[in-house]
Design a protein around this motif. Structure first.
Motif, PDB file in Angstrom:
ATOM      1  N   ILE A 171     -24.029  85.063  44.830  1.00 16.23           N
ATOM      2  CA  ILE A 171     -23.224  85.281  43.666  1.00 16.23           C
ATOM      3  C   ILE A 171     -21.841  85.046  44.396  1.00 16.23           C
ATOM      4  O   ILE A 171     -21.139  85.902  45.081  1.00 16.23           O
ATOM      5  CB  ILE A 171     -23.031  86.970  43.158  1.00 16.23           C
ATOM      6  CG1 ILE A 171     -24.591  87.201  42.791  1.00 16.23           C
ATOM      7  CG2 ILE A 171     -22.222  87.134  42.067  1.00 16.23           C
ATOM      8  CD1 ILE A 171     -25.129  88.525  42.841  1.00 16.23           C
ATOM      9  N   VAL A 188     -20.462  90.732  43.700  1.00 14.92           N
ATOM     10  CA  VAL A 188     -20.035  89.327  44.364  1.00 14.92           C
ATOM     11  C   VAL A 188     -19.870  89.266  45.715  1.00 14.92           C
ATOM     12  O   VAL A 188     -19.402  90.325  46.580  1.00 14.92           O
ATOM     13  CB  VAL A 188     -18.594  89.427  43.535  1.00 14.92           C
ATOM     14  CG1 VAL A 188     -17.861  88.059  44.175  1.00 14.92           C
ATOM     15  CG2 VAL A 188     -18.819  89.020  41.921  1.00 14.92           C
ATOM     16  N   GLY A 220     -19.136  84.606  42.725  1.00 12.82           N
ATOM     17  CA  GLY A 220     -18.012  85.178  42.142  1.00 12.82           C
ATOM     18  C   GLY A 220     -17.052  84.017  41.156  1.00 12.82           C
ATOM     19  O   GLY A 220     -17.760  83.045  40.904  1.00 12.82           O
ATOM     20  N   PRO A 221     -16.244  84.593  40.100  1.00 13.07           N
ATOM     21  CA  PRO A 221     -15.668  85.803  40.170  1.00 13.07           C
ATOM     22  C   PRO A 221     -16.587  86.998  39.408  1.00 13.07           C
ATOM     23  O   PRO A 221     -16.701  88.224  39.650  1.00 13.07           O
ATOM     24  CB  PRO A 221     -14.500  85.760  39.414  1.00 13.07           C
ATOM     25  CG  PRO A 221     -14.504  84.616  38.772  1.00 13.07           C
ATOM     26  CD  PRO A 221     -15.451  83.681  39.676  1.00 13.07           C
ATOM     27  N   GLY A 222     -17.416  86.357  38.419  1.00 11.13           N
ATOM     28  CA  GLY A 222     -18.412  87.211  37.638  1.00 11.13           C
ATOM     29  C   GLY A 222     -19.436  87.196  38.309  1.00 11.13           C
ATOM     30  O   GLY A 222     -19.987  86.649  39.368  1.00 11.13           O
ATOM     31  N   GLY A 223     -20.599  87.887  37.685  1.00  6.04           N
ATOM     32  CA  GLY A 223     -22.103  88.026  38.013  1.00  6.04           C
ATOM     33  C   GLY A 223     -22.524  89.008  38.921  1.00  6.04           C
ATOM     34  O   GLY A 223     -23.827  88.999  39.179  1.00  6.04           O
ATOM     35  N   SER A 239     -23.019  92.973  40.460  1.00  8.09           N
ATOM     36  CA  SER A 239     -23.617  94.304  39.780  1.00  8.09           C
ATOM     37  C   SER A 239     -23.436  95.256  41.067  1.00  8.09           C
ATOM     38  O   SER A 239     -23.056  94.930  42.331  1.00  8.09           O
ATOM     39  CB  SER A 239     -25.047  93.968  39.473  1.00  8.09           C
ATOM     40  OG  SER A 239     -25.947  93.803  40.599  1.00  8.09           O
ATOM     41  N   PRO A 296     -16.336  78.520  37.403  1.00  7.06           N
ATOM     42  CA  PRO A 296     -17.186  79.813  37.052  1.00  7.06           C
ATOM     43  C   PRO A 296     -17.729  79.552  35.642  1.00  7.06           C
ATOM     44  O   PRO A 296     -17.113  78.943  34.744  1.00  7.06           O
ATOM     45  CB  PRO A 296     -16.316  80.971  37.028  1.00  7.06           C
ATOM     46  CG  PRO A 296     -14.993  80.611  38.116  1.00  7.06           C
ATOM     47  CD  PRO A 296     -14.858  79.219  37.868  1.00  7.06           C
ATOM     48  N   GLY A 297     -19.138  79.775  35.466  1.00  5.56           N
ATOM     49  CA  GLY A 297     -19.649  79.854  34.338  1.00  5.56           C
ATOM     50  C   GLY A 297     -20.324  78.507  33.947  1.00  5.56           C
ATOM     51  O   GLY A 297     -21.016  78.669  33.014  1.00  5.56           O
ATOM     52  N   ASP A 334     -12.644  85.071  47.785  1.00  2.00           N
ATOM     53  CA  ASP A 334     -12.706  84.511  46.264  1.00  2.00           C
ATOM     54  C   ASP A 334     -13.975  83.506  46.045  1.00  2.00           C
ATOM     55  O   ASP A 334     -14.508  82.964  47.288  1.00  2.00           O
ATOM     56  CB  ASP A 334     -11.492  83.673  45.869  1.00  2.00           C
ATOM     57  CG  ASP A 334     -10.955  82.520  46.891  1.00  2.00           C
ATOM     58  OD1 ASP A 334     -11.772  82.006  47.705  1.00  2.00           O
ATOM     59  OD2 ASP A 334      -9.834  82.056  46.656  1.00  2.00           O
ATOM     60  N   ARG A 335     -14.117  82.817  44.953  1.00  4.92           N
ATOM     61  CA  ARG A 335     -15.341  81.998  44.864  1.00  4.92           C
ATOM     62  C   ARG A 335     -15.493  80.628  45.651  1.00  4.92           C
ATOM     63  O   ARG A 335     -16.248  80.468  46.268  1.00  4.92           O
ATOM     64  CB  ARG A 335     -15.254  81.586  43.444  1.00  4.92           C
ATOM     65  CG  ARG A 335     -16.413  80.461  42.840  1.00  4.92           C
ATOM     66  CD  ARG A 335     -16.291  80.040  41.596  1.00  4.92           C
ATOM     67  NE  ARG A 335     -17.363  79.080  40.998  1.00  4.92           N
ATOM     68  CZ  ARG A 335     -18.586  79.535  40.513  1.00  4.92           C
ATOM     69  NH1 ARG A 335     -18.746  80.897  40.550  1.00  4.92           N
ATOM     70  NH2 ARG A 335     -19.405  78.791  40.390  1.00  4.92           N
TER      71      ARG A 335
END
Lengths: 418, 418
Positions: B356, B368, B358-361, B363, A294-295, B391-392
């Protein structure tokens, strides 16, 4: 303390499922300075189960059992425990109340089969299961302690942590054992061992090598009853190994793998470089590995998977003449791809692979396993030629690792020698 | 016939290695209408090993053992077999000659430790090992047959095929059992089961569901002592299941996975279409999956992994206005990416993902797991919106499968309805 494990379930014997609980328990016990002495895998057959429980109980001080606590007629572990101990099955009230509350919360009816999970041998302790219905069960028989856990991995893992670990902390004699692991890339197992030769002269120190293709994990184990002396020895040995392994090491953190190490190296570079990738033989694997973390969007701009020559020309500005004269699998094309993707994407670093992963496509002067990788920066373009002996999948994996390793080492040494 | 297995090796009990031999033997025996009744995992300890051999030999007709046949002092299996049977270890001349020839060919010296591998209990048969030094060993004791195999997977697998399978063919009572497997994608286990509800009314027919994320394997098992009647039942049941599962099935061949099925569908298309891919959230995974299959260069032109907006604009001709108005994760951008990569690469089909993982990103309106996939052909552009709960890693896997499944189904129906 002799410890045995019994995995219950016909699905483990007919090949539908691979038992991973043995290895998990083994690692956990080892981390506590204990060890698993023996394992059994038993079918959902009453008599086999009773015999296995009896044999393990006679031999061991602690018997751990997983599986056969569910709701179907196949689930016979509690009946077998009852038969071995001679203690009849009785309803554990708190467990039944917990299961009732759980089903009420889920809005599902409570069947007799489900309620049956509250039955445990008289005198046994039914232990709370926060993630499922069946309780973990602990009982004593003829001087041996037995723990029973559900076989579902999620429940097994949670209940081992909740109930077995605290029990071991309180009841098991501790033999202090410490370890430190280096994750390396670039040498074989024996190559890494050669670098550390002679380091394990101290009998308290053992070095273990474990292959996670294409990485080699090097673990230093120290056993010393004197806690402080053990800590000191491990610190010194780790320092020495770090020097000897040098840049082969990408991680000393169990949570950080190669991909995370590459990302961390790039993120730590003071110039916040951006990266673009041109992939031929790796076919998208480098992009996939980068974006597994991620990132990655903070530094990874794009990858061009250019399988065809025309894509190499159009997307990477490789000169048709270069392709014609040297062939797509060549140092010249690899360099041109890395430089091209760097310029086209406006990135600080361009990374490229071109090669023959196999099984077909090889020739006398370019056999299967011939792979060129290149990395272009503003200062220079670096090239490596690999001759890989593996199958298609492993050849592609090593090609991607080799390219990302170029990037990682560059990122860690921002001022490149020229 | 009662069959037991013993896996020898402390590395299996301390968590360094997961035992997969049990599951492999279980599947093999099941395919022959036999079954594994029990397993034991034993450390490299002489007394434990003798006791385990003795217990299994007393219970079973056939005992299979793996591990402990190597060259180090830890390798005690032959000593234990000698202790149990009371037959001293003797040198097997043909085995020693074979090992000598092997080392001569490798240009390596033959140490005493290596030559020790030619020692087997008197009266036992030392069986040829074409891929390593230690022989497989077969012996009889108190009416039970025991087979010993090296633990190294490559040797274990080869010697089981070379020596155990022919022995079983000659000595094991056969219970005819047939099966047929469908590999499916697009439904959960219970979703697939719902489609086949009622099919297993015949007690000779059993249907098993096995998840290989994100695929579900549906296997029909038929047991009938009448060979012809069993064959007939399986053929009829397979026909019925094929109808009910319909396009969910991508393979009925154990050797053909999803990637191979996609490649075969494209290759079978009469127009020999070419394919280009634009990947955002899958980050190269689709390109990697396509190029996992040798020969992809015949139809796969390129993938553009466009993580940044600027790459989407430059490489895929996505309009900046579209990105601004709808955001990168939108139906409009997915369609534009698929159409853009198709035109830029000059391909017949363009495939795209944006989402998206994940885990972030995430809204509120694009959480996600929101993933848009699109496929563009000369006729039309198809779009799917996925809401993934994983999960991602799994979100990315399903996104890639969903995109490739669009391609597979399109390729199988060349005349698309409009």
């Amino acid at each position: 303390m002799r410890i045995e494990f019994i995995a219950v379930g016909s699905e483990l014997l007919n090949g539908d499922l691979v038992d991973t609980h043995t290895a998990r328990l083994g690692r956990m016990l080892r981390s506590l300075g204990l060890g698993l002495n023996q394992g059994q895998t038993v079918a959902d057959e009453h008599d086999d189960l009773v015999a296995a429980l009896r044999a393990a109980t006679q031999r061991a001080d602690l018997v751990l059992v997983s599986g056969g606590l569910g709701t179907t007629v196949d689930d016979l572990t509690m009946e077998a425990a009852s038969a071995m101990t001679g203690q009849e099955l009785v309803e554990d009230r708190p467990t039944l109340a917990r299961i009732q509350a759980r089903y009420a919360a889920l809005g599902r009816p409570l069947s007799d089969a489900i309620a049956r999970q509250a039955l445990v041998p008289s005198g046994a302790a039914a232990l709370n299961n926060p993630v499922g219905s069946a309780p973990a069960v602990r009982l004593r028989h003829e001087g041996t302690t037995l723990f029973f856990f559900p076989g579902v991995p999620r429940e097994f893992e949670a209940l081992v942590e909740d109930h077995l670990r605290p029990w071991l902390d309180a009841n098991a004699p501790v033999r202090p054992r410490r370890s430190h692991t280096f994750k390396t890339y670039g040498k074989t197992e024996s190559g890494a061992a050669a670098l550390l030769e002679g380091m394990d002269a101290d009998p308290r120190l053992k070095i273990a090598y474990r292959a996670h293709f294409p990485s080699i994990q090097v673990t230093l184990h120290v056993e010393d009853d004197d806690l402080e002396a053990g800590d000191r020895l491990l610190t010194e040995a780790a320092h020495q190994a770090r020097q000897l392994l040098g840049p082969l090491v990408h991680s000393e953190d169990p949570q950080v793998g190669f991909r995370e190490a590459v990302a961390a190296a790039v993120a730590a570079h003071p110039a916040s470089p951006t990266v673009a990738v041109a992939e031929s033989c790796t076919g998208g694997l480098i992009g996939k590995m980068i974006t597994d973390v991620p990132g990655a969007s903070r530094w990874f701009l794009e990858a061009a998977v250019t399988y065809s020559n025309s894509a190499k020309i159009r997307l990477l500005s490789v000169a048709p003449d270069t392709l014609e004269r040297h062939g797509a699998v060549s140092e010249e094309v690899a360099r041109s791809m890395a430089e091209g993707v760097r310029l086209c994407a406006g990135a600080d670093v361009g990374l490229a692979t071109t090669g023959i992963a196999g099984p077909g496509g090889g020739s006398a002067d370019k056999p299967v396993g011939t792979v060129h990788i290149a990395m272009a920066t503003a200062d220079q373009t670096t090239h490596r030629l690999l001759h890989l002996p593996f199958d298609r999948e492993r050849n592609r994996t090593v090609s991607a690792w080799a390219a990302l390793e170029l990037l990682r080492r560059w990122a860690l040494r921002p001022v490149s020698p020229s």
